[in-house]
Design a protein around this motif. Structure first.
Motif, PDB file in Angstrom:
ATOM      1  N   HIS A  97      77.027  -7.307  26.603  1.00 55.69           N
ATOM      2  CA  HIS A  97      76.418  -7.910  27.797  1.00 55.69           C
ATOM      3  C   HIS A  97      76.311  -9.422  27.612  1.00 55.69           C
ATOM      4  O   HIS A  97      75.808  -9.898  26.585  1.00 55.69           O
ATOM      5  CB  HIS A  97      75.029  -7.315  28.056  1.00 55.69           C
ATOM      6  CG  HIS A  97      75.009  -5.812  28.121  1.00 55.69           C
ATOM      7  ND1 HIS A  97      75.392  -5.114  29.242  1.00 55.69           N
ATOM      8  CD2 HIS A  97      74.662  -4.893  27.187  1.00 55.69           C
ATOM      9  CE1 HIS A  97      75.272  -3.813  29.006  1.00 55.69           C
ATOM     10  NE2 HIS A  97      74.835  -3.659  27.767  1.00 55.69           N
ATOM     11  N   ARG A 108      74.585 -12.579  29.431  1.00 52.06           N
ATOM     12  CA  ARG A 108      73.624 -13.018  30.444  1.00 52.06           C
ATOM     13  C   ARG A 108      73.661 -14.531  30.665  1.00 52.06           C
ATOM     14  O   ARG A 108      72.837 -15.065  31.408  1.00 52.06           O
ATOM     15  CB  ARG A 108      72.211 -12.594  30.036  1.00 52.06           C
ATOM     16  CG  ARG A 108      72.029 -11.090  29.889  1.00 52.06           C
ATOM     17  CD  ARG A 108      70.555 -10.733  29.829  1.00 52.06           C
ATOM     18  NE  ARG A 108      69.861 -11.473  28.797  1.00 52.06           N
ATOM     19  CZ  ARG A 108      69.739 -11.078  27.535  1.00 52.06           C
ATOM     20  NH1 ARG A 108      70.311  -9.941  27.147  1.00 52.06           N
ATOM     21  NH2 ARG A 108      69.086 -11.805  26.653  1.00 52.06           N
ATOM     22  N   ARG A 164      79.227  -1.536  24.438  1.00 53.09           N
ATOM     23  CA  ARG A 164      79.028  -2.421  25.595  1.00 53.09           C
ATOM     24  C   ARG A 164      78.515  -3.766  25.111  1.00 53.09           C
ATOM     25  O   ARG A 164      77.556  -3.836  24.348  1.00 53.09           O
ATOM     26  CB  ARG A 164      78.032  -1.818  26.590  1.00 53.09           C
ATOM     27  CG  ARG A 164      78.517  -0.554  27.282  1.00 53.09           C
ATOM     28  CD  ARG A 164      77.635  -0.224  28.457  1.00 53.09           C
ATOM     29  NE  ARG A 164      78.017   1.018  29.107  1.00 53.09           N
ATOM     30  CZ  ARG A 164      77.417   2.184  28.910  1.00 53.09           C
ATOM     31  NH1 ARG A 164      76.374   2.244  28.079  1.00 53.09           N
ATOM     32  NH2 ARG A 164      77.821   3.275  29.525  1.00 53.09           N
ATOM     33  N   GLU A 185      83.004  -3.005  28.423  1.00 51.28           N
ATOM     34  CA  GLU A 185      82.824  -1.736  27.715  1.00 51.28           C
ATOM     35  C   GLU A 185      84.123  -1.322  27.038  1.00 51.28           C
ATOM     36  O   GLU A 185      85.207  -1.445  27.605  1.00 51.28           O
ATOM     37  CB  GLU A 185      82.364  -0.655  28.701  1.00 51.28           C
ATOM     38  CG  GLU A 185      82.174   0.717  28.086  1.00 51.28           C
ATOM     39  CD  GLU A 185      81.702   1.733  29.098  1.00 51.28           C
ATOM     40  OE1 GLU A 185      82.395   2.754  29.292  1.00 51.28           O
ATOM     41  OE2 GLU A 185      80.636   1.486  29.730  1.00 51.28           O
ATOM     42  N   GLN A 217      78.280 -10.866  33.089  1.00 51.28           N
ATOM     43  CA  GLN A 217      78.867  -9.544  33.248  1.00 51.28           C
ATOM     44  C   GLN A 217      78.871  -8.819  31.910  1.00 51.28           C
ATOM     45  O   GLN A 217      78.499  -9.375  30.872  1.00 51.28           O
ATOM     46  CB  GLN A 217      80.290  -9.628  33.824  1.00 51.28           C
ATOM     47  CG  GLN A 217      80.360 -10.154  35.249  1.00 51.28           C
ATOM     48  CD  GLN A 217      81.757 -10.067  35.817  1.00 51.28           C
ATOM     49  OE1 GLN A 217      82.581  -9.276  35.369  1.00 51.28           O
ATOM     50  NE2 GLN A 217      82.038 -10.894  36.823  1.00 51.28           N
ATOM     51  N   SER A 218      79.329  -7.551  31.938  1.00 49.09           N
ATOM     52  CA  SER A 218      79.393  -6.717  30.744  1.00 49.09           C
ATOM     53  C   SER A 218      80.791  -6.138  30.606  1.00 49.09           C
ATOM     54  O   SER A 218      81.493  -5.934  31.600  1.00 49.09           O
ATOM     55  CB  SER A 218      78.361  -5.582  30.805  1.00 49.09           C
ATOM     56  OG  SER A 218      77.052  -6.088  30.946  1.00 49.09           O
TER      57      SER A 218
END
Length: 394
Positions: A75, A77, A73, A125, A122-123
């Motif tokens: 991330h 920010r 994952r 994966e 958003q993230s």
């Protein structure tokens, strides 16, 4: 001249024309060519404050050939999107990877690349499947991140910290039939030479003697009598085994021979014995002819159960770049033991000195079995002087 230097030259010329013409537009336009490289450097220096990498594995202790699912994952920010972001990491050559965008093997390493399009705030994966095929420890401390560069020619590589380790146990070898019941009592008689106490069954108490274990003190009897009393346990004739592993030097220059393959068989045979002792709930003590923390050889105290089995398997999995020592001092130490031991020697080379040491152990009343791992399949050697050694592998 790279793109960054080209921007500086263009900005310098625009500012030079602005100086003579007095145009504010040229001042702003020329300053923009200096501002963009500075903004790029600032973003790269502070990118790790807003971008985090999360690495989750469903297993961390596996056997060779076991697929492990990895969840990656990323991330973001920050308020800036990160399109066409590549994650690059390297693993040992024996590890196969599925689910990546690019997988290449070079210089005994497996290079893996993942592409992630990361929107702002958003993230994203991705799921990988890695399969190790050799024992050892797989470490991963950082992953290189390659973002979409501001300048077309120069890529920007930023390390992202990650903490991941996976322990790969040695694969146990198929063992020949070995009867471990040879140390059991014959009927109801107990061997005086092999007589031990079984802490499972208590048969009474006796006055405390200096040297008794503190955990064996019976506090109820001590309170009643006013003096320390020690528990007395039932006797058993099932002592701990002494397992001795003979590790050869990785390379012998006189014979011009590499011993990595035969040492791996020895380690796999020790792992198979650990599994066998675990299934039959037998205790054992492990000796290996390698140095350990300044000691002449590796020694693991006697024990049984799951924790002892995991400790032995972990030690075998982490054994890399070892310094070997002769097997004779270990056998001499066992020879000087006052009690009669059950010894199982795993060796790929049964030379004359080792055979003489085994004969001395047999004359002193020890039970010795030799497991030869010089071939592809372990073979239990005949030994007419030992009841255990008379067992035939096939």
């Amino acid at each position: 001249m790279n793109t960054k230097q080209t921007f500086h030259v263009i900005g310098f010329l625009l500012l030079l024309f602005a100086l003579f013409s007095g145009s504010w537009f040229l001042w702003l336009f020329g300053g923009l060519f200096f501002f963009m490289p500075a903004a790029q450097n600032w973003w790269l220096a502070n990118m790790r404050r807003w971008v985090d990498l999360e690495w989750i594995a469903d297993q961390t202790r596996v056997m060779p050939g076991t697929p492990v699912q990895i969840t990656v994952r990323l991330h973001n920010r920050s308020w800036l999107p990160l399109p066409a972001t590549w994650l690059r990491l390297t693993l040992p050559e024996h590890v196969t990877v599925e689910g990546a965008d690019e997988v290449k093997v070079s210089n005994q390493r497996t290079a893996v690349r993942l592409r992630l399009d990361l929107p702002m705030r958003q993230s994203v994966e991705r799921i990988l499947t890695i399969t190790p095929h050799k024992r050892g420890v797989i470490w991963l401390t950082d992953v290189q991140s390659e973002t979409l560069p501001l300048f077309a020619e120069e890529g920007s590589s930023i390390p992202l910290k990650v903490s991941f380790s996976m322990l790969v146990y040695p694969l146990p070898l198929p063992l020949p039939p070995i009867s471990l019941a040879d140390t059991e009592p014959d009927g109801s008689r107990l061997s005086r030479q092999r007589r031990l106490e079984d802490v499972t069954f208590q048969r009474g108490v006796r006055p405390y003697v200096p040297g008794d274990r503190f955990k064996h003190i019976n506090w109820k009897a001590t309170a009643k009598t006013g003096s320390l009393a020690t528990r007395v346990f039932e006797h058993t004739a099932r002592p701990d085994w002494r397992v001795v592993g003979h590790i050869l030097p990785s390379y012998e220059p006189l014979q011009q021979r590499h011993n990595d393959a035969v040492n791996e068989r020895t380690i796999s045979c020790l792992a198979a014995l650990s599994v066998l002792f675990r299934k039959q709930s037998l205790g054992y003590e492990l000796f290996m002819s390698v140095k350990q923390r300044g000691r002449a050889h590796l020694h693991m105290p006697a024990g049984s159960g799951k924790n002892h089995h995991l400790h032995v398997m972990t030690q075998l999995a982490q054994m890399h770049h070892y310094i070997t020592t002769p097997i004779a001092p270990i056998l001499r130490r066992l020879e000087e033991s006052p009690s009669k031991e059950a010894i199982l020697l795993i060796t790929p080379r049964l030379d004359e000195d080792t055979e003489q040491a085994i004969d001395r152990l047999l004359r002193r009343g020890h039970k010795v079995a030799v497991l030869d791992v010089s071939g592809e399949q372990p073979v239990l050697r005949r030994n007419e002087a030992s009841r255990i050694g008379r067992l035939i592998a096939r």
